[in-house]
Write an enzyme that holds these catalytic residues in place. Structure first.
Site, short mmCIF file in Angstrom:
data_model
loop_
_atom_site.label_atom_id
_atom_site.label_comp_id
_atom_site.label_asym_id
_atom_site.label_seq_id
_atom_site.Cartn_x
_atom_site.Cartn_y
_atom_site.Cartn_z
N CYS A 170 0.94 -1.25 0.21
CA CYS A 170 -0.12 -0.11 0.00
C CYS A 170 0.82 1.32 0.00
O CYS A 170 1.60 1.44 -0.95
CB CYS A 170 -0.97 -0.05 1.17
SG CYS A 170 -2.42 1.03 0.98
N HIS A 200 -3.46 -5.22 0.57
CA HIS A 200 -2.98 -5.68 2.00
C HIS A 200 -2.93 -7.17 2.17
O HIS A 200 -3.89 -7.69 2.72
CB HIS A 200 -3.70 -4.81 2.96
CG HIS A 200 -3.39 -3.44 3.26
ND1 HIS A 200 -2.23 -3.07 4.42
CD2 HIS A 200 -3.75 -2.33 2.72
CE1 HIS A 200 -2.23 -1.91 4.41
NE2 HIS A 200 -2.97 -1.43 3.40
N GLU A 233 -1.47 -9.08 4.19
CA GLU A 233 -1.28 -9.47 5.25
C GLU A 233 -2.72 -9.51 6.08
O GLU A 233 -2.67 -10.18 7.05
CB GLU A 233 -0.32 -8.46 6.26
CG GLU A 233 -1.13 -7.13 6.45
CD GLU A 233 -0.94 -6.08 5.44
OE1 GLU A 233 -0.89 -4.91 5.54
OE2 GLU A 233 -0.58 -6.55 4.29
#
Length: 259
Positions: free
Chosen positions: A123, A227, A229
């Site tokens: 990001c 993202h 994660e």
């Protein structure tokens, strides 16, 4: 995948997010804070690495020692990039970004490349890579790109998503084992002019650049706007080996190969 022993885990340096002095903040009133988003650290650990927070200690030597001691650099999300770093003024005050954090992370990026450490940006991290290599950004996608999708919705946050088309011969496509993805989208800024040597390897349906990379014998750089994660499998009941985790495993594999 069996868990690696602690001394075998590649050390992944994560420059800290910065929270500046705020006399109105109820906790740590007037104090500067540095932190890492938990799911980012967990993503590194679960993929087999050791997350190591790199602190901004106001001295370049401190950043260099930290970067040199790690096997890879991971740039996380957060505040906008200050438009002055790519030759513009903020179109609105709220898009002025965090110039202090920018300079800290530009130093970490420069040093990682000098030490030939693999760099992965998420990001804001992808935007830092792009601006650090001389590129520019859209300060606000919906303001500056006619017909663009909504790439950020504060109320829906990581629930909002859109498709992404990946270049079939890219590392990103191999890491996600797909040429098409449905990703979360939490950014209102994006790559406008790619930085030096960066190849565009993913776009949203509206044409917005969603991933860039530059992979040679001399440097390894990948940046994605979504993202991974947060796509760790916990949304379906636990830390399963999700596509997001597979991507971090692939990145750590690169760090192992190159360290």
């Amino acid at each position: 995948m069996s868990e690696p022993k602690l001394h075998q885990r590649p050390r992944i340096g994560i420059p800290a997010c910065l929270m500046h002095e705020d006399p109105e903040r109820p906790l740590f009133k007037g104090k500067a804070l540095q932190y890492t988003e938990k799911k980012m650290a967990l993503a590194v650990w679960r993929a087999g690495g050791l997350p190591v927070q790199i602190l901004d200690l106001d001295e370049r030597d401190a950043v260099e020692e930290a970067v040199a001691s790690c096997d890879g650099l991971l740039l996380q999300g957060g505040a906008d990039v200050h438009p002055g770093h790519y030759g513009e003024e903020a179109l609105r005050p709220e898009w002025n970004g965090d110039a202090v954090r920018d300079r800290f992370e530009f130093s970490a990026l420069e040093l990682a490349l000098a030490h030939k450490k693999p760099v992965f940006g998420v990001c804001r991290g992808a935007q830092v890579i792009n601006v650090g290599l001389g590129g520019s950004l859209y300060q606000d996608i919906n303001t500056q790109v006619e017909g663009s999708l909504v790439h950020r919705d504060w109320h829906r946050y990581e629930v909002i998503e859109h498709g992404v088309r990946l270049e079939s011969d890219s590392w990103v496509a191999r890491a996600w084992d797909s040429e098409e993805l449905l990703t979360n989208t939490i950014h209102h800024q994006a790559v406008k002019q790619p930085g030096e040597g960066l190849r565009v390897v993913a776009r949203a349906p509206d044409g917005i650049i969603e991933a860039v990379e530059s992979i040679t014998d001399e440097r390894w750089i990948v940046g994605v706007q979504w993202h991974p994660e947060w796509l760790d499998g916990s949304e379906v009941g636990g830390p399963h080996r999700s596509p997001g985790r597979m991507a971090f495993e692939a990145y750590l594999g690169v760090c192992n190969e190159r360290r």
